[in-house]
Design an enzyme around this catalytic site. Sequence first.
Site, PDB file in Angstrom:
ATOM      1  N   GLY A   1       0.791  -1.221   0.000  1.00 61.10           N
ATOM      2  CA  GLY A   1       0.000   0.000   0.000  1.00 61.10           C
ATOM      3  C   GLY A   1       0.821   1.267   0.000  1.00 61.10           C
ATOM      4  N   GLY A   2       2.084   1.176  -0.445  1.00 60.91           N
ATOM      5  CA  GLY A   2       2.934   2.361  -0.482  1.00 60.91           C
ATOM      6  C   GLY A   2       3.590   2.697   0.831  1.00 60.91           C
TER       7      GLY A   2
ATOM      8  N   HIS B   1       4.121   6.505  -4.027  1.00 59.61           N
ATOM      9  CA  HIS B   1       4.001   5.041  -4.106  1.00 59.61           C
ATOM     10  C   HIS B   1       2.625   4.532  -3.716  1.00 59.61           C
ATOM     11  CE1 HIS B   1       8.304   5.118  -4.678  1.00 59.61           C
ATOM     12  NE2 HIS B   1       8.475   5.687  -3.505  1.00 59.61           N
TER      13      HIS B   1
ATOM     14  N   ARG C   1      -3.956 -11.559  -1.436  1.00 58.42           N
ATOM     15  CA  ARG C   1      -5.284 -11.122  -0.994  1.00 58.42           C
ATOM     16  C   ARG C   1      -6.007 -10.497  -2.176  1.00 58.42           C
ATOM     17  NH1 ARG C   1      -4.230  -5.723  -1.222  1.00 58.42           N
ATOM     18  NH2 ARG C   1      -2.192  -5.004  -0.517  1.00 58.42           N
TER      19      ARG C   1
END
Length: 673
Positions: free
Chosen positions: A164-165, A235, A297
Site C-alpha cells: 500500500g505504499g 508510491h 489477498r
Amino acid sequence: MFSSVLIANRGEIAVRVIRTARKLGLRTIAVYSEPDVAALHVRSADEAYCIGAAEVAQSYLRGDRILEVARSAAAECIHPGYGFLSESATFAEACEQAGIAFVGPTPHAIRSMGLKDAAKQLMQSAGVPVVPGYHGELQQEDFLKQKAYELGYPLIIKAIAGGGGKGMRRVSRHQDFVEALGSCRREAKSAFGDDRVLLERFVANPRHIEVQVFGDMHGQALHLFERDCSMQRRHQKVIEEAPAPGMPESMRVRMGKAAVAAAKAVGYVGAGTVEFIADTSQGLNEDSFFFMEMNTRLQVEHPVTEAVTGVDLVEWQFRVAAGETLPLSQTDLGAPRGHAIEARLYAEDPENGFLPQTGQVVSLSWPSNEPGLRIDTGIEAGSEISPYYDPMIAKLIAWGETREEARKRLVESLHATTVLGLRTNLGFLAKLLGSAPFVSGQFDTGLIDSGLAGLVPQLSESAIQAVAAGLWMHHLGNVNARRAKRLSNEPDSPWSQMNGWALGGCRRDRIHLLINGKPASIDVLWENQGSAMLVGPEQTRLSGVIIEGNRLLTSVDGIPEVAVIHDDDDMIFAQWRGLHLEIRAQDLLDRDLDAAEGSSTIKAPMSGKLMKIFVAVGDEVERGDRLALLEAMKMEHALLSAGRARVKSVSGSEGDQVAEGQVVIILEALPPT
C-alpha cells in the site's frame, strides 16, 4: 457453499463483501471498533459485534477476539478483505485450527509471498524476472548502506512486509540513505510490525502493471489479465485501469504466464495479485518487466478486473474456499472486454500536501443512474472520517467500450459527485484524468509527483473571496431575517437585508472570514441597489446570487458559476470547481500572542500520534529542519521549521496523541545569518 461468513474488516471492502455474500445466501456477520458502531458496514450486516477500541491493534488486528466472535456467532468462514489480517499467515493458521475456513490463500503461500525478500528469491528460482537489488537477511545499517553504494543511486528502500505504499522510500543521494532508512523502518514497524527492508534498483520511467491470478485446491491456476496502477503519488495508487494502455499482446501473454508460474510456485489458492514493474524507456515490450511482489489477498482495485471480465471475484473467493473448482478456464475468459478505470476518492487536502482530513461528512451525493458507473463505499452522510483508519471515502469505477469512453464517464461522474464537510481530492482526480499524458496513455509512475503543481485545482484568491463573501452575506441575510421575524415580524425590512443598505450612505461592507482556516478581511462595494458586489482590491464582480436548494447560482466577472453548498448554523461548506471551501466568521479577538511577539507556533496539521521529537527548548533550527514526526493513518508526516529560529517551548512527549490544530512546538524567530 458456506451458510455464514464473518467479515474481518471495515469500510467499503466490508460492504462490498457483504453484497456478494448476500447474493450467495450467506448470513453476514460484521465486527467493528468502538468508533465504527454506526458505520455502514455494521448496519449492512445481519449481525455485528464490537471487538475493541479505536486503535487497530486493539480491534481489527485482534485475531483472537475476531475468532472468539466467529465461534460464538457460528461463522463457517472468515473473509479478511484487504489490509489488517488479510495477509497474516498466523491468523490463517488460527482459523484452520478453529475449524473455520479462511477465505484466502494457505498460510504457506502467505508466508512464501508475504516477505518481499523471500518472494523474490522464490521467483528467481521459478524463472520469473526480478529487479536487481539486495534481498538478504543482514539488516545492519552500515551493511545496508554499503550495499546501497554498490547497487548505485537512485534506489528504493522497501519494507519486506510492506504494501500500500507504506514503508517505501526513494533515495537519490548516498548521504540521504541513513535518514531514509530510519524513516522507512519506523513506518514499517508501525504499519506491519516488521522493520526489515530490502533494496532495489530504481527503474527509470517505470510503469506499475499487475496481474490478477486465481488458484483452487485442485491445482488449477489462471490469470484474469492485467491492471495498470502507474498513477501513484508517493508510491500509493490513485488511478487504476484495465487493460494496461499500449500493452502489446505478446507482453500480455508473457506477463500472464509469469504470473501464473508465480502462483503455481507456491500452490496458490484463492485471489492474488502478482505485481510487476515495467521499464518503458524503450517502450512496453515482453522483455521489459520485472517481478516486484505478490499480494496474497484481494486488491483494492479488483473492480476494474471485474468490469472487463464480468467475473465476481469475491464470489470466486467463496467458491474456491469452499473447495469448488475454478468456474472458468483460461480459454473461457477469452480477452478483456472494453475498458475500466477506477479513481480512489480520499479525504485529503491536495492544496496542503495531501494531508489526510478528519471530521464529519455533512453532505454526500453520487451521480444517479449513470450507466457503466460503479461506486464502492463504506461512507454516507453523517459518517466520521477518523485519524485511526485509511481516509478513503469511495472508489468510482467507470466502464466503457473504449478507454476514452471510460475516461470521460469517470470525469463526468467526479464532477457530479458532492462531498461536503471536509476537503477531498475530487478536483485533483478530475484534472489528473484530463491531463494530456493520461489521455494519451503516455505516462509512468512519476507523472503525478513531477507534474503536481498543474494537477491541483487553482482558482484566483479574489474569485474565491468573492464567492465566499457572496455565500456569507446570504447566510447572514437568512440569520437576520429569522431574527427579524422572531423579534419584529418584519423579515422584509431593509434593516434585515444583507445588501449594504444604509441611510443615504455608500453601500459598503467589510467582512472578516476564515476560508479553509485562513483569515481574510474582505471589502465589499455594493452595486445596483445591492444586486451585485465588487469584492476585494481587484473589484471582482459577483452578481445574480441565487440559492436554489443546496446550489449557489451566480456570476463571477460575467462567467456563470455553480457551487454546491451546505449551510450550518455557524459555517458554510461549498464545493466549487473541484475546491472544497469551509467558510466561517473570523473571531477578531482570537490572536496568537506568541506570533505577535515574533514567535511562530507549530501545530498538528491533523489528529495523530507524536512519534518523534527532534528538538529541545533552546535548540536553534534552520529553514526546512525537521522538528517532529506525526503519525496519522499509518503514515509519517514531518513538521518542519519555516525559517531560522530558536525553540521556545515543546508541548507533549513522544507517543502522545494530539488533536488537529494542537500546538506542538513554539519557535522564536532569529535574524538571518
